[in-house]
Design a protein around this motif. Structure first.
Motif, mmCIF file in Angstrom:
data_model
loop_
_atom_site.group_PDB
_atom_site.id
_atom_site.type_symbol
_atom_site.label_atom_id
_atom_site.label_comp_id
_atom_site.label_asym_id
_atom_site.label_seq_id
_atom_site.Cartn_x
_atom_site.Cartn_y
_atom_site.Cartn_z
ATOM 1 N N GLU A 117 -0.088 -9.138 2.265
ATOM 2 C CA GLU A 117 -1.087 -9.494 1.265
ATOM 3 C C GLU A 117 -1.924 -8.281 0.883
ATOM 4 O OE1 GLU A 117 -3.419 -13.522 1.415
ATOM 5 O OE2 GLU A 117 -4.400 -12.022 2.641
ATOM 6 N N ALA A 118 -2.353 -7.548 1.914
ATOM 7 C CA ALA A 118 -3.178 -6.369 1.642
ATOM 8 C C ALA A 118 -2.431 -5.363 0.785
ATOM 9 C CB ALA A 118 -3.601 -5.723 2.956
ATOM 10 N N GLN A 177 -0.215 -11.585 6.332
ATOM 11 C CA GLN A 177 -1.565 -11.051 6.182
ATOM 12 C C GLN A 177 -1.550 -9.559 5.875
ATOM 13 O OE1 GLN A 177 -4.744 -12.587 8.660
ATOM 14 N NE2 GLN A 177 -3.353 -14.065 9.556
ATOM 15 N N ILE A 178 -0.593 -8.860 6.457
ATOM 16 C CA ILE A 178 -0.497 -7.429 6.160
ATOM 17 C C ILE A 178 0.056 -7.240 4.757
ATOM 18 C CG2 ILE A 178 0.563 -5.253 6.844
ATOM 19 C CD1 ILE A 178 0.724 -6.358 9.678
ATOM 20 N N MET A 217 -11.382 -0.890 6.009
ATOM 21 C CA MET A 217 -12.270 -1.095 7.143
ATOM 22 C C MET A 217 -11.540 -1.813 8.274
ATOM 23 S SD MET A 217 -16.108 -2.316 6.665
ATOM 24 C CE MET A 217 -17.319 -2.265 7.951
ATOM 25 N N ILE A 264 -12.800 -4.009 -6.576
ATOM 26 C CA ILE A 264 -11.408 -4.215 -6.177
ATOM 27 C C ILE A 264 -10.621 -2.898 -6.218
ATOM 28 C CG2 ILE A 264 -9.287 -5.439 -6.793
ATOM 29 C CD1 ILE A 264 -11.468 -7.148 -5.550
ATOM 30 N N GLU A 271 -17.182 -7.800 -9.073
ATOM 31 C CA GLU A 271 -16.100 -7.751 -8.120
ATOM 32 C C GLU A 271 -14.941 -6.894 -8.642
ATOM 33 O OE1 GLU A 271 -14.802 -11.652 -7.118
ATOM 34 O OE2 GLU A 271 -15.308 -11.322 -5.029
ATOM 35 N N ARG A 296 -12.047 -1.203 -2.734
ATOM 36 C CA ARG A 296 -11.907 -1.960 -1.499
ATOM 37 C C ARG A 296 -10.463 -2.114 -1.059
ATOM 38 N NH1 ARG A 296 -14.912 -7.346 -2.666
ATOM 39 N NH2 ARG A 296 -16.999 -6.471 -2.782
ATOM 40 N N GLY A 297 -10.174 -1.739 0.150
ATOM 41 C CA GLY A 297 -8.831 -1.957 0.681
ATOM 42 C C GLY A 297 -7.839 -0.930 0.168
ATOM 43 N N LEU A 334 -1.713 -6.805 -2.971
ATOM 44 C CA LEU A 334 -2.915 -6.919 -3.794
ATOM 45 C C LEU A 334 -3.089 -5.700 -4.688
ATOM 46 C CD1 LEU A 334 -5.677 -8.339 -1.455
ATOM 47 C CD2 LEU A 334 -4.949 -9.281 -3.631
ATOM 48 N N HIS A 335 -2.699 -4.542 -4.174
ATOM 49 C CA HIS A 335 -2.961 -3.310 -4.913
ATOM 50 C C HIS A 335 -1.700 -2.656 -5.461
ATOM 51 C CE1 HIS A 335 -7.054 -3.528 -3.497
ATOM 52 N NE2 HIS A 335 -6.602 -3.738 -2.288
ATOM 53 N N ILE A 358 -3.385 -3.640 8.545
ATOM 54 C CA ILE A 358 -3.902 -4.185 7.287
ATOM 55 C C ILE A 358 -4.725 -3.128 6.566
ATOM 56 C CG2 ILE A 358 -5.551 -5.836 6.322
ATOM 57 C CD1 ILE A 358 -4.549 -7.844 8.404
#
Lengths: 300, 358
Positions: free
Chosen positions: B128-129, B125-126, B107, B98, B94, B101-102, B132-133, B180
């Protein structure tokens, strides 16, 4: 709630009056009987009785006096200390049930199909398939010798509480783990989990930030009811470890025809269930933002 | 829709992602299914590629391999996916995914009604995306989220930020899903049937939005769809998939006006716009081949009334029609008899360039 209480009260009035004579109805004369009934206000017309009952309950918190179990002691005074004992055990057991059960459920769902899941399922199956009496007895007999713990409850020794609490917790752990696992697995197959993974979250992050809360919601509803019902105690565990709790009180009262006690306890239990359900719905509302706005039956 | 070709300029000199002989298999109840049968393809910077094909042809599975999102019972059996100096097929953990992804490949999913967590505010929720990075403070992340909301055409972002998905309509939710995906400004955006679950008026808006974002950020976009109207509207190139393989790939014009593969012929013939009033619409006989079994020859041969003998024996290689256009059919072999495309396809030119395909 008002309705339930009134109905219970009226039903009790339909019972034969013998219950009020302490089992000595054969030897009493008609006049003595009538005097007792009159003193209790039982010869009044039903609407007056109902009115008196509500007045006493609301203004004085009075549920009437016990007739047989402890003569002339107010029911409230009998129930309260017993309920306290049951509540102490129950609330600890419930906390353990939730903590262990939910954690187990989460791990089972995360490792679905793996060893932890198999072991967890075996446990759930075992607890549900075996009659409670069997493993309660086994715990009392074997665990007490193995861990050198007292077999019976002793209010002065803290260790004596351990075994009954373990007994009380086992069933709840099993059902909590089972439901949590199921709800988590349900949630994990949802589309939004795919999206969360596509965002670049690790499966651990997804499980803790998205799945767990959503899976817990259906369980939150039953939580207040379980909390409140801890005070009713467990018949079997309490008699097994001779704990002076609520467990056997209702049955005892019925068997010995203590009408006011029965009435008081049925009232108590119905109050608990109704409050529990109401709190449960409120808890759902707090957890789930959709519920404030969506009418019943329209939820997605 | 006036313009079929978008204004941005794809750079066909360097592929940013190239797939070579990709084989993906699934284990279903003990049986092994071959979902992708050796796909090769290149994706160029800044282009929009549409992958079309019927349900079960492997379009979604194909794109999921770019993000390592195959279901647990699926695996990459063979082949490679080169992207940004990595071979994505070698990613096991994973941790490796990471990074991609995103962040670099994002996607957009099909159904916006179920793609958002119902219990979290869309702002969260947005955000978070994004967080995360990117290591940023909360205020900064929120600022970026509000920007994104405005970017995808959601007005009153400050108020919308605090709302839950159920307070949004389908089209609005799809905008949130796009926000997102855009949170980290990815290089490649995969849109898995982005408009299928929406009604027609909203479809056009969402496609417009995607086009605008593509131009603004220079995205490379892959559209997965079975709606040829969407394709005509947005795509630079089209890849036609059938039974886990790309049977024809070319620019939008080449595939629409000069299709070579019998399956592409059949697919285009079934466009309702090409039907003649009073006659039944064209439909393809039979069903796609069973992917549990080994497919011999051309996968489409069994449903192709004009199939050649060789179609049942050997799998055709790619034949190049033009440098950008190739198809997997024996018809392009110099030795093959000349078989003309079905007559109704001539009408597609009548629909004219810039015409009304959607």
């Amino acid at each position: 709630m008002f309705l339930v209480l009134s109905i219970v009260f009226m039903l009790m009035r339909l019972l034969p009056v013998e219950g009020y004579f302490e089992g000595r109805s054969d030897t009493m004369s008609e006049t003595v009987k009538n005097n007792i009934l009159k003193e209790l206000g039982l010869l009044d017309p039903w609407y007056k009785q109902l009115y008196n009952f509500w007045r006493k309950l609301l203004l004085e918190g009075d549920l009437g006096k016990s007739i047989v179990i402890r003569k002339n002691v107010p029911c409230v005074d009998i129930i309260l200390p017993k309920a306290k004992v049951s509540f102490q055990f129950g609330i600890i057991a419930l906390a353990i049930q939730l903590a262990v059960g939910l954690t187990l459920g989460v791990f089972m769902a995360r490792g679905k199909g793996k060893l932890i899941d198999t072991l967890g399922n075996a446990y759930v199956l075992l607890i549900n398939a075996l009659p409670a009496a069997v493993y309660f007895l086994a715990i009392q007999l074997y665990l007490s010798t193995a861990l050198k713990l007292p077999m019976l409850f002793d209010p002065l020794r803290a260790q004596s509480r351990i075994l009954p609490i373990i007994c009380l917790s086992l069933g709840g752990i099993a059902s909590n783990a089972m439901w949590m696992r199921r709800y988590m697995v349900d949630q994990m197959n949802m589309d939004y989990i795919r999206l969360a993974r596509a965002k670049g979250m690790t499966s651990r992050q997804v499980a803790f930030r998205h799945v767990m809360r959503n899976a817990f919601i259906p369980m939150a509803q039953s939580l207040p009811t379980s909390i409140l019902f801890t005070i009713s105690g467990s018949l079997y565990v309490e008699s097994l470890f001779s704990i002076p709790g609520m467990g056997g009180l209702l049955i005892q009262s019925i068997q010995r025809q203590d009408n006011t006690m029965v009435q008081a306890m049925v009232l108590l239990y119905s109050v608990i269930s109704i409050t529990g359900l109401l709190l449960g719905d409120l808890a759902m509302m707090v957890c789930d933002p959709r519920i404030k706005l969506v009418k019943k039956g329209e939820g997605r | 829709m006036e313009e079929i070709l978008t204004n941005h300029a794809p750079d066909y000199s360097k592929p940013i992602l190239s797939v070579d002989n990709l084989v993906v298999k699934f284990n279903l109840r003990g049986q092994v299914l071959t979902a992708l049968r050796g796909i090769s393809m290149e994706l160029y910077k800044g282009e929009s590629l549409a992958i079309v094909g019927e349900s079960g042809s492997g379009k979604s599975v194909f794109c999921k391999t770019f993000m390592g999102l195959l279901d647990n019972n699926g695996w990459i059996d063979d082949g490679s996916i080169q992207y940004g100096g990595y071979d994505l097929t070698s990613f096991k953990k994973e941790k490796e995914w990471i990074k991609i992804r995103g962040k670099r490949i994002a996607m957009v999913f099909q159904d916006p009604m179920t793609s958002l967590n119902p219990l979290k505010t869309i702002g969260k929720q947005i955000q978070e995306a994004f967080t995360l990075h990117n290591k940023v403070s909360k205020e900064e992340a929120k600022k970026r989220t509000l920007e994104l909301l405005t970017d995808v055409g959601i007005e009153d972002a400050e108020r919308r930020y605090k709302q839950y998905p159920h307070e949004f309509s389908g089209g609005m939710r799809q905008r949130v899903v796009i926000a997102i995906a855009m949170a980290c400004v990815p290089e490649i955006l995969i849109c898995d049937e982005p408009t299928t679950a929406l009604d027609v008026t909203i479809q056009a808006q969402i496609l417009e939005l995607l086009k605008r974002l593509q131009e603004k950020y220079g995205l490379t976009v892959i559209y997965i769809t079975h709606d040829l109207g969407v394709v005509a509207n947005v795509a630079d190139r089209i890849a036609v998939m059938y039974a886990g393989d790309i049977v024809e790939i070319g620019t939008c014009d080449e595939v629409f006006y000069d299709p070579k593969h019998p399956y592409t012929w059949a697919l285009l013939s079934s466009l309702p716009q090409l039907g003649v009033k009073g006659e039944d619409l064209y439909s393809i006989e039979g069903t796609p081949p069973n992917l549990f079994q080994h497919i011999k020859g051309d996968a489409f041969s069994a449903r192709n009334p004009q199939a050649l003998k060789v179609d049942f024996v050997a799998r055709p290689p790619y034949f190049e029609v033009t440098p950008t256009h190739k198809a997997r059919t024996w018809l392009l072999d110099p030795r093959a008899p000349k078989i003309a495309p079905p007559p109704q396809l001539k009408n597609i030119t009548k629909l004219s360039r810039g015409g009304d395909l959607d």
